[in-house]
Design a protein around this motif. Structure first.
Motif, PDB file in Angstrom:
ATOM      1  N   ASP A  57       0.712  -1.342  -0.068  1.00 49.68           N
ATOM      2  CA  ASP A  57       0.104  -0.078   0.053  1.00 49.68           C
ATOM      3  C   ASP A  57       0.843   1.228   0.028  1.00 49.68           C
ATOM      4  OD1 ASP A  57      -2.634  -1.202  -0.033  1.00 49.68           O
ATOM      5  OD2 ASP A  57      -2.694  -1.214   2.160  1.00 49.68           O
ATOM      6  N   GLU A  58       2.125   1.255   0.853  1.00 51.34           N
ATOM      7  CA  GLU A  58       2.669   2.462   0.820  1.00 51.34           C
ATOM      8  C   GLU A  58       3.561   2.851  -0.541  1.00 51.34           C
ATOM      9  OE1 GLU A  58       4.883  -0.864   3.181  1.00 51.34           O
ATOM     10  OE2 GLU A  58       2.971  -0.218   2.876  1.00 51.34           O
ATOM     11  N   ASP A  59       3.530   2.074  -1.598  1.00 48.53           N
ATOM     12  CA  ASP A  59       3.970   2.115  -2.730  1.00 48.53           C
ATOM     13  C   ASP A  59       3.058   2.797  -3.648  1.00 48.53           C
ATOM     14  OD1 ASP A  59       6.417   0.789  -2.104  1.00 48.53           O
ATOM     15  OD2 ASP A  59       5.335  -1.175  -2.533  1.00 48.53           O
ATOM     16  N   ILE A  60       1.785   3.178  -3.279  1.00 49.58           N
ATOM     17  CA  ILE A  60       1.019   3.588  -4.291  1.00 49.58           C
ATOM     18  C   ILE A  60       1.386   5.176  -4.516  1.00 49.58           C
ATOM     19  CG2 ILE A  60      -1.580   3.977  -4.453  1.00 49.58           C
ATOM     20  CD1 ILE A  60      -2.311   1.771  -3.205  1.00 49.58           C
ATOM     21  N   ASP A  61       1.567   5.765  -3.317  1.00 48.16           N
ATOM     22  CA  ASP A  61       1.808   7.153  -3.825  1.00 48.16           C
ATOM     23  C   ASP A  61       2.873   7.557  -4.772  1.00 48.16           C
ATOM     24  OD1 ASP A  61      -0.239   8.240  -2.058  1.00 48.16           O
ATOM     25  OD2 ASP A  61       1.084   8.424  -0.318  1.00 48.16           O
ATOM     26  N   ARG A  62       3.968   6.682  -4.479  1.00 43.02           N
ATOM     27  CA  ARG A  62       5.098   6.601  -5.688  1.00 43.02           C
ATOM     28  C   ARG A  62       4.694   6.428  -6.912  1.00 43.02           C
ATOM     29  NH1 ARG A  62      10.417   2.576  -5.509  1.00 43.02           N
ATOM     30  NH2 ARG A  62      11.447   3.740  -7.526  1.00 43.02           N
TER      31      ARG A  62
END
Length: 386
Positions: free
Chosen positions: A348-353
């Motif tokens: 999930d934390e990769d979505i912004d990237r």
């Protein structure tokens, strides 16, 4: 049935399609004194295509060298290494033997060997395309379409993403589509590459640059994929299935030459640029169902014409957008596809990237979609694939 051979002309490419097509261009290969061959580690050899090429070159006394270092989603440094090797060899022409990664690499090699520079020079427009060495593209998959269009994709190290190039100098001089060379495709590659062709057709049919011509050939591609892909997966040596999947892939490659892929490919290029172990077709399959929901709402008549071959009960109405999304998802599941982005280390934390990179570097692709692509749409598409 008899599987006919034929020749078509698309863009600047003359494409030879059918059994033993390579034999028909041996006289062209004999014109050159030094040819550089670009391949991946093993596919060219396993398929038999490399041996066939070397037999012709040896027969005519053509000198050649082989670069076998192309990897999936090839990084810019690999492309530049191959370009330098081709230049130092004094290549007069390039032969690509492989799928999309190999053919795309060879296209850029053909340009750099002629014009100099580095991959980023052409990606960011700091160097003009001045020409290219003649390229003969021998296609080993039924997914790329690169053997018959002007596109190539390279993975940049910084920013870490795949970036598409399009230029008239990257049309192959000759394309070869021989279904015999696809018989050695393993199960997963049979699935992934055909899904790539499917999304080429779907996105081309509903893009801002689409046309009745594109819609017609895109529909023909989808019809053949829906009919023959399940057979090829069950019977990998079925030459008729491979023939029609190769035909579908070729049509889909022409369709994006006249329209372009957009939403799904743009996001996927970021993902498989971040993790080059992610097969391109697999990434498309993960993103596709949710993306189709948005595209169908905007272009229900066009996408209905294609997707009715998957679900005959679909209606050409935006009210059936969710049903269209489910039809794609169920079709892929029926083929045995059940992978998720989490299988490739995405969280999930990769979505912004992914959102930031897509917006900053792949906006040209998003702009070709039939709708305005906002961050919340990208977020939902990627999140649904995790």
């Amino acid at each position: 049935m008899t599987l006919s051979s034929f020749v078509i002309r698309s863009g600047k490419t003359i494409l030879y399609f059918g059994m033993n097509s390579l034999d028909k261009v041996s006289n062209v290969l004999s014109r050159y004194r030094r040819i550089y061959i670009v391949t991946s580690r093993s596919a060219a050899k396993v398929s038999g295509a490399l041996d066939d090429v070397m037999e012709i070159l040896n027969r005519y006394g053509v000198k050649y060298e082989v670069f076998s270092g192309v990897t999936p989603n090839p990084l810019e440094n690999i492309i530049e290494d191959a370009s330098e090797c081709a230049w130092r060899f004094g290549a007069e022409a390039i032969i690509a033997i492989g799928g999309g990664s190999v053919i795309d690499t060879a296209k850029i090699v053909s340009v750099i060997s002629r014009c100099g520079g580095r991959v980023k020079d052409y990606v960011f427009g700091t160097r003009d395309f001045c020409g290219s060495l003649p390229l003969i593209a021998i296609n080993l998959t039924h997914g790329t379409g690169s053997e018959v269009n002007r596109y190539a994709v390279a993975t940049l190290l910084e920013p870490r993403t795949k970036y598409g190039l399009a230029n008239e100098y990257m049309y192959p001089l000759i394309g070869i589509d021989d279904p015999r060379y696809t018989l050695s495709l393993p199960y997963n590659q049979t699935l992934y590459t055909s899904i790539d062709a499917m999304y080429h057709a779907l996105e081309a049919s509903c893009g801002r640059d689409s046309s009745p011509y594109v819609l017609a050939i895109a529909e023909e591609a989808i019809k053949n994929i829906v009919t023959w892909l399940p057979i090829a997966l069950r019977e990998p040596k079925n030459i008729e299935a491979r023939y029609w999947l190769l035909y579908a892939s070729m049509l889909a490659g022409i369709s994006i030459d006249h329209s372009r892929a957009h939403l799904i490919h743009a996001i996927e290029n970021v993902l498989s640029g971040i993790n080059t172990e992610l097969p391109h077709g697999a990434g498309l399959a993960m993103l596709g169902p949710t993306a189709i929901k948005y595209l169908y709402r905007s272009r229900p008549k066009e996408l209905h014409r294609l997707l009715r071959h998957i679900d005959p009960e679909l209606k050409p109405s935006e009210d059936d957008a969710i049903k269209a999304s489910r039809a794609i998802e169920e079709f892929q599941k029926g083929l045995g596809f059940n992978e998720r982005l989490s299988n490739y280390g995405f969280r999930d934390e990769d979505i912004d990237r992914v959102i930031e990179t897509t917006n900053k570097y792949l906006r040209y692709g998003l702009s070709l979609a039939p709708i305005e692509i906002k961050d919340d749409i990208i977020r939902e598409i990627v999140s649904s694939a995790l």
